[in-house]
Motif scaffolding. Structure first.
Motif, mmCIF file in Angstrom:
data_model
loop_
_atom_site.group_PDB
_atom_site.id
_atom_site.type_symbol
_atom_site.label_atom_id
_atom_site.label_comp_id
_atom_site.label_asym_id
_atom_site.label_seq_id
_atom_site.Cartn_x
_atom_site.Cartn_y
_atom_site.Cartn_z
ATOM 1 N N GLN A 165 -96.130 -75.428 -6.967
ATOM 2 C CA GLN A 165 -97.333 -76.198 -7.268
ATOM 3 C C GLN A 165 -97.532 -77.357 -6.281
ATOM 4 N N ALA A 166 -96.448 -77.952 -5.819
ATOM 5 C CA ALA A 166 -96.554 -79.014 -4.804
ATOM 6 C C ALA A 166 -97.131 -78.446 -3.512
ATOM 7 N N MET A 167 -96.673 -77.266 -3.131
ATOM 8 C CA MET A 167 -97.177 -76.624 -1.923
ATOM 9 C C MET A 167 -98.668 -76.321 -2.066
ATOM 10 N N LEU A 168 -99.065 -75.808 -3.216
ATOM 11 C CA LEU A 168 -100.466 -75.478 -3.436
ATOM 12 C C LEU A 168 -101.350 -76.730 -3.482
ATOM 13 N N LEU A 169 -100.852 -77.802 -4.092
ATOM 14 C CA LEU A 169 -101.602 -79.058 -4.110
ATOM 15 C C LEU A 169 -101.815 -79.565 -2.691
ATOM 16 N N PHE A 170 -100.746 -79.568 -1.909
ATOM 17 C CA PHE A 170 -100.868 -80.018 -0.528
ATOM 18 C C PHE A 170 -101.903 -79.183 0.217
ATOM 19 N N ALA A 171 -101.805 -77.857 0.118
ATOM 20 C CA ALA A 171 -102.716 -76.979 0.853
ATOM 21 C C ALA A 171 -104.158 -77.180 0.408
ATOM 22 N N GLU A 172 -104.356 -77.321 -0.893
ATOM 23 C CA GLU A 172 -105.706 -77.528 -1.426
ATOM 24 C C GLU A 172 -106.311 -78.820 -0.879
ATOM 25 N N GLU A 196 -96.085 -85.807 6.498
ATOM 26 C CA GLU A 196 -96.233 -84.630 7.343
ATOM 27 C C GLU A 196 -94.993 -83.735 7.299
ATOM 28 N N ILE A 197 -93.858 -84.308 7.001
ATOM 29 C CA ILE A 197 -92.622 -83.540 6.956
ATOM 30 C C ILE A 197 -92.560 -82.649 5.725
ATOM 31 N N ALA A 198 -93.046 -83.126 4.591
ATOM 32 C CA ALA A 198 -92.943 -82.387 3.334
ATOM 33 C C ALA A 198 -93.473 -80.955 3.418
ATOM 34 N N PRO A 199 -94.663 -80.716 3.987
ATOM 35 C CA PRO A 199 -95.133 -79.327 4.041
ATOM 36 C C PRO A 199 -94.222 -78.425 4.863
ATOM 37 N N HIS A 200 -93.697 -78.932 5.965
ATOM 38 C CA HIS A 200 -92.782 -78.124 6.778
ATOM 39 C C HIS A 200 -91.520 -77.783 5.986
ATOM 40 N N GLU A 201 -91.028 -78.744 5.242
ATOM 41 C CA GLU A 201 -89.872 -78.495 4.374
ATOM 42 C C GLU A 201 -90.187 -77.399 3.357
ATOM 43 N N LEU A 202 -91.372 -77.467 2.775
ATOM 44 C CA LEU A 202 -91.753 -76.463 1.782
ATOM 45 C C LEU A 202 -91.896 -75.080 2.406
ATOM 46 N N TYR A 203 -92.454 -75.005 3.602
ATOM 47 C CA TYR A 203 -92.571 -73.700 4.264
ATOM 48 C C TYR A 203 -91.192 -73.130 4.584
ATOM 49 N N LEU A 204 -90.281 -73.971 5.021
ATOM 50 C CA LEU A 204 -88.912 -73.496 5.272
ATOM 51 C C LEU A 204 -88.245 -73.043 3.980
ATOM 52 N N GLN A 205 -88.488 -73.768 2.896
ATOM 53 C CA GLN A 205 -87.924 -73.368 1.609
ATOM 54 C C GLN A 205 -88.482 -72.014 1.179
ATOM 55 N N GLY A 238 -85.895 -84.108 2.071
ATOM 56 C CA GLY A 238 -85.829 -82.661 2.170
ATOM 57 C C GLY A 238 -85.736 -82.025 0.795
ATOM 58 N N VAL A 239 -85.895 -80.719 0.756
ATOM 59 C CA VAL A 239 -85.832 -80.004 -0.514
ATOM 60 C C VAL A 239 -84.449 -80.152 -1.136
ATOM 61 N N ALA A 240 -83.416 -80.158 -0.298
ATOM 62 C CA ALA A 240 -82.048 -80.294 -0.816
ATOM 63 C C ALA A 240 -81.836 -81.650 -1.493
ATOM 64 N N GLY A 241 -82.600 -82.661 -1.111
ATOM 65 C CA GLY A 241 -82.476 -83.986 -1.703
ATOM 66 C C GLY A 241 -83.375 -84.202 -2.917
ATOM 67 N N LEU A 242 -84.083 -83.155 -3.310
ATOM 68 C CA LEU A 242 -84.983 -83.253 -4.452
ATOM 69 C C LEU A 242 -84.182 -83.183 -5.748
ATOM 70 N N SER A 243 -84.326 -84.189 -6.560
ATOM 71 C CA SER A 243 -83.658 -84.183 -7.867
ATOM 72 C C SER A 243 -84.645 -84.679 -8.914
ATOM 73 N N ASN A 244 -84.426 -84.243 -10.145
ATOM 74 C CA ASN A 244 -85.295 -84.690 -11.229
ATOM 75 C C ASN A 244 -85.266 -86.205 -11.351
ATOM 76 N N ARG A 245 -84.103 -86.795 -11.171
ATOM 77 C CA ARG A 245 -83.961 -88.248 -11.276
ATOM 78 C C ARG A 245 -84.842 -88.956 -10.239
ATOM 79 N N ARG A 246 -84.844 -88.468 -9.012
ATOM 80 C CA ARG A 246 -85.671 -89.100 -7.976
ATOM 81 C C ARG A 246 -87.160 -88.915 -8.268
#
Length: 183
Positions: A52-59, A99-108, A19-27
């Protein structure tokens, strides 16, 4: 793949897993195999990284779907055949973190207004693709129906992810929507 794309793919992977909350630079740097300095050089803020991640996915997603449309453009498909093709494409999508990542980004984007322009660009691309397909099928007023078609497909995908079960087949759902619209 460029370093920048590698970082974005690593971010999407982490978002899909944690999830977005678990996103860290280290990971991200661990998954991308880059240094922290490289990450911050390309993306000085997490908001820009998410955007940019959202736009890459959509593209990439719209390019994949457009390729399917182009491959069948000359087939002169009926509405029923097109609905079956959509169902087949949906069933071939990965069922998991990709498939989960885009939904997470839309919620964010719902939480962070600075991401909404990227989210809007994603849905505009989906709507344009849906309108093109609907128009090619001879559906009346394809632009008006495109948004509901995209929402239906996104909702069915979210349901599939959340329950682990497909529910009503996407092709059947699309046919109900299109026939109910007068198309």
């Amino acid at each position: 793949m460029t370093t920048r794309e590698n970082i974005l793919r690593a971010a999407l992977k982490v978002i899909g897993e944690r999830g977005v909350a678990g996103l860290s630079n280290r990971r991200i740097v661990a998954d991308a195999g880059v240094s922290l300095g490289t990450l911050t050089y390309h993306f000085p803020s997490q908001t820009e990284l998410l955007r940019q991640a959202m736009l890459l996915f959509a593209e990439e997603e719209t390019a994949k779907l457009a390729a399917v449309v182009d491959a069948h453009r000359a087939d002169d498909l009926t509405l029923e055949q097109a609905a079956a093709l959509v169902e087949q494409v949906i069933e071939q999508l990965p069922f998991g973190t990709d498939e989960i990542a885009p939904h997470e980004l839309y919620l964010q984007a719902a939480r962070d207004p600075s991401l909404r322009d990227a989210s809007e660009r994603c849905f505009t691309a989906y709507d344009a693709l849906a309108a093109t397909i609907l128009g090619a099928l001879g559906v009346a007023d394809p632009e008006r129906l495109a948004g509901p078609v995209v929402a239906l497909i996104a909702g069915l995908q979210l349901r599939r992810l959340a329950t682990g079960a497909p529910g009503t087949p996407p092709g059947e759902s699309l046919m109900m929507l299109i026939r109910g619209s007068g198309g």
